[in-house]
Design a protein around this motif. Structure first.
Motif, PDB file in Angstrom:
ATOM      1  N   ALA A  36       5.045   1.249  -4.559  1.00  0.00           N
ATOM      2  CA  ALA A  36       5.844   0.793  -5.701  1.00  0.00           C
ATOM      3  C   ALA A  36       7.193   0.252  -5.228  1.00  0.00           C
ATOM      4  O   ALA A  36       7.698  -0.737  -5.767  1.00  0.00           O
ATOM      5  N   LEU A  37       7.771   0.884  -4.202  1.00  0.00           N
ATOM      6  CA  LEU A  37       9.031   0.383  -3.642  1.00  0.00           C
ATOM      7  C   LEU A  37       8.831  -1.017  -3.059  1.00  0.00           C
ATOM      8  O   LEU A  37       9.654  -1.907  -3.271  1.00  0.00           O
ATOM      9  N   GLY A  38       7.738  -1.197  -2.328  1.00  0.00           N
ATOM     10  CA  GLY A  38       7.448  -2.504  -1.740  1.00  0.00           C
ATOM     11  C   GLY A  38       7.215  -3.569  -2.789  1.00  0.00           C
ATOM     12  O   GLY A  38       7.679  -4.707  -2.664  1.00  0.00           O
ATOM     13  N   LYS A  39       6.492  -3.233  -3.860  1.00  0.00           N
ATOM     14  CA  LYS A  39       6.224  -4.198  -4.932  1.00  0.00           C
ATOM     15  C   LYS A  39       7.493  -4.557  -5.700  1.00  0.00           C
ATOM     16  O   LYS A  39       7.606  -5.649  -6.244  1.00  0.00           O
ATOM     17  N   ALA A  40       8.450  -3.621  -5.741  1.00  0.00           N
ATOM     18  CA  ALA A  40       9.711  -3.890  -6.432  1.00  0.00           C
ATOM     19  C   ALA A  40      10.667  -4.697  -5.555  1.00  0.00           C
ATOM     20  O   ALA A  40      11.765  -5.035  -5.984  1.00  0.00           O
ATOM     21  N   GLY A  41      10.264  -4.986  -4.326  1.00  0.00           N
ATOM     22  CA  GLY A  41      11.099  -5.793  -3.441  1.00  0.00           C
ATOM     23  C   GLY A  41      12.103  -4.989  -2.640  1.00  0.00           C
ATOM     24  O   GLY A  41      13.038  -5.547  -2.085  1.00  0.00           O
ATOM     25  N   ILE A  42      11.929  -3.678  -2.578  1.00  0.00           N
ATOM     26  CA  ILE A  42      12.831  -2.817  -1.823  1.00  0.00           C
ATOM     27  C   ILE A  42      12.163  -2.496  -0.485  1.00  0.00           C
ATOM     28  O   ILE A  42      11.090  -1.884  -0.468  1.00  0.00           O
ATOM     29  N   PRO A  43      12.768  -2.891   0.635  1.00  0.00           N
ATOM     30  CA  PRO A  43      12.160  -2.589   1.936  1.00  0.00           C
ATOM     31  C   PRO A  43      12.106  -1.074   2.172  1.00  0.00           C
ATOM     32  O   PRO A  43      13.091  -0.366   1.945  1.00  0.00           O
ATOM     33  N   LYS A  95      11.997   0.511   4.869  1.00  0.00           N
ATOM     34  CA  LYS A  95      12.861   0.924   5.976  1.00  0.00           C
ATOM     35  C   LYS A  95      14.269   1.274   5.498  1.00  0.00           C
ATOM     36  O   LYS A  95      14.971   2.038   6.145  1.00  0.00           O
ATOM     37  N   GLU A  96      14.672   0.706   4.378  1.00  0.00           N
ATOM     38  CA  GLU A  96      16.013   0.963   3.858  1.00  0.00           C
ATOM     39  C   GLU A  96      16.076   2.172   2.924  1.00  0.00           C
ATOM     40  O   GLU A  96      17.135   2.469   2.373  1.00  0.00           O
ATOM     41  N   VAL A  97      14.941   2.849   2.725  1.00  0.00           N
ATOM     42  CA  VAL A  97      14.901   4.025   1.853  1.00  0.00           C
ATOM     43  C   VAL A  97      14.566   5.244   2.708  1.00  0.00           C
ATOM     44  O   VAL A  97      13.392   5.522   2.969  1.00  0.00           O
ATOM     45  N   PRO A  98      15.592   5.973   3.158  1.00  0.00           N
ATOM     46  CA  PRO A  98      15.292   7.160   3.964  1.00  0.00           C
ATOM     47  C   PRO A  98      14.637   8.235   3.105  1.00  0.00           C
ATOM     48  O   PRO A  98      14.894   8.335   1.904  1.00  0.00           O
ATOM     49  N   ALA A  99      13.799   9.029   3.734  1.00  0.00           N
ATOM     50  CA  ALA A  99      13.090  10.086   3.011  1.00  0.00           C
ATOM     51  C   ALA A  99      13.543  11.446   3.516  1.00  0.00           C
ATOM     52  O   ALA A  99      13.610  11.680   4.714  1.00  0.00           O
ATOM     53  N   ARG A 100      13.876  12.312   2.572  1.00  0.00           N
ATOM     54  CA  ARG A 100      14.188  13.705   2.887  1.00  0.00           C
ATOM     55  C   ARG A 100      13.070  14.551   2.297  1.00  0.00           C
ATOM     56  O   ARG A 100      12.711  14.389   1.133  1.00  0.00           O
ATOM     57  N   ILE A 101      12.540  15.450   3.097  1.00  0.00           N
ATOM     58  CA  ILE A 101      11.470  16.320   2.633  1.00  0.00           C
ATOM     59  C   ILE A 101      12.071  17.710   2.357  1.00  0.00           C
ATOM     60  O   ILE A 101      12.617  18.340   3.257  1.00  0.00           O
ATOM     61  N   LYS A 102      11.957  18.155   1.096  1.00  0.00           N
ATOM     62  CA  LYS A 102      12.468  19.478   0.736  1.00  0.00           C
ATOM     63  C   LYS A 102      11.471  20.529   1.202  1.00  0.00           C
ATOM     64  O   LYS A 102      10.300  20.480   0.850  1.00  0.00           O
ATOM     65  N   VAL A 103      11.944  21.482   1.992  1.00  0.00           N
ATOM     66  CA  VAL A 103      11.065  22.515   2.510  1.00  0.00           C
ATOM     67  C   VAL A 103      10.757  23.506   1.406  1.00  0.00           C
ATOM     68  O   VAL A 103       9.618  23.812   1.119  1.00  0.00           O
ATOM     69  N   GLY A 104      11.730  24.045   0.726  1.00  0.00           N
ATOM     70  CA  GLY A 104      11.523  24.945  -0.403  1.00  0.00           C
ATOM     71  C   GLY A 104      10.756  26.202  -0.032  1.00  0.00           C
ATOM     72  O   GLY A 104      10.433  26.456   1.129  1.00  0.00           O
ATOM     73  N   SER A 105      10.431  27.024  -1.006  1.00  0.00           N
ATOM     74  CA  SER A 105       9.678  28.262  -0.759  1.00  0.00           C
ATOM     75  C   SER A 105       8.189  27.976  -0.838  1.00  0.00           C
ATOM     76  O   SER A 105       7.729  27.236  -1.685  1.00  0.00           O
ATOM     77  N   GLU A 106       7.439  28.593   0.061  1.00  0.00           N
ATOM     78  CA  GLU A 106       5.986  28.364   0.095  1.00  0.00           C
ATOM     79  C   GLU A 106       5.243  29.623  -0.231  1.00  0.00           C
ATOM     80  O   GLU A 106       5.544  30.689   0.059  1.00  0.00           O
TER      81      GLU A 106
END
Length: 139
Positions: free
Chosen positions: A119-126, A128-139
Motif C-alpha cells: 500500500a505504501l508503494g502504491k501510494a507513491g511512498i518509497p 526505503k524512506e519508511v523505517p520500521a520499528r518492531i514492538k517486542v511487547g509481552s509474549e
C-alpha cells in the motif's frame, strides 16, 4: 484284502490369478499416488532495536502503527481494512513533505506486513524512506 481308498484332492488356491490381481493393484497404486516433496520452512525473526546499531533521530515522523491483530492506525486515526492506500494518499495531500515511520507488533503475520508495504508503494511512498520499528511487547 485291499480296500479301495477314495483319494481326496487337496483344496488348491489358484496362485496365477492372485498374482495377476496383485500386479494390477500394484500398478494402480503406483499410477494414482502423488509423491509429496519436502518443503523447507523459513523462520523469519524481525530485528529489534537492541540488535541494530542506530543513529539519533532528529526529524519527527508520523507513525503507522499495526497491532498483532492487524489493526492499523495512521497517527491517531484508525484505518479501516483495505483503505490504507486511500488514507496514505489523503495524508500526503494534507501533509506534504511529512515522513512516515512503521511501528509493527512482533506477532504481526508477515503477509499483513507485506500488504502494508504494498500500500505504501502504491501510494507513491518509497519503502526505503519508511523505517520500521518492531514492538517486542509481552509474549
Amino acid at each position: 484284502m485291499q480296500f479301495h481308498r477314495v483319494q481326496r484332492s487337496r483344496a488348491q488356491v489358484p496362485i496365477v490369478p492372485m498374482i495377476d490381481i496383485l500386479f494390477i493393484l500394484l500398478v494402480f497404486f503406483i499410477v494414482s499416488t502423488t509423491f509429496k516433496k519436502p518443503r523447507d520452512v523459513l523462520q523469519i525473526e524481525f530485528p529489534t532495536v537492541n540488535e541494530i546499531a542506530s543513529e539519533k533521530v532528529t526529524d519527527t515522523r508520523s507513525v503507522i502503527a499495526v497491532d498483532a491483530l492487524g489493526n492499523i492506525t495512521l497517527d491517531t486515526l484508525a484505518v479501516p481494512e483495505g483503505l490504507l492506500e486511500t488514507y496514505l494518499n489523503a495524508f500526503q495531500k494534507q501533509n506534504p513533505g511529512r515522513k512516515l515511520e512503521l511501528e509493527a507488533d512482533r506477532r504481526l503475520p508477515l503477509e499483513r506486513l507485506l500488504k502494508i508495504w504494498d500500500a505504501l508503494g502504491k501510494a507513491g511512498i518509497p519503502i526505503k524512506e519508511v523505517p520500521a520499528r518492531i514492538k517486542v511487547g509481552s509474549e
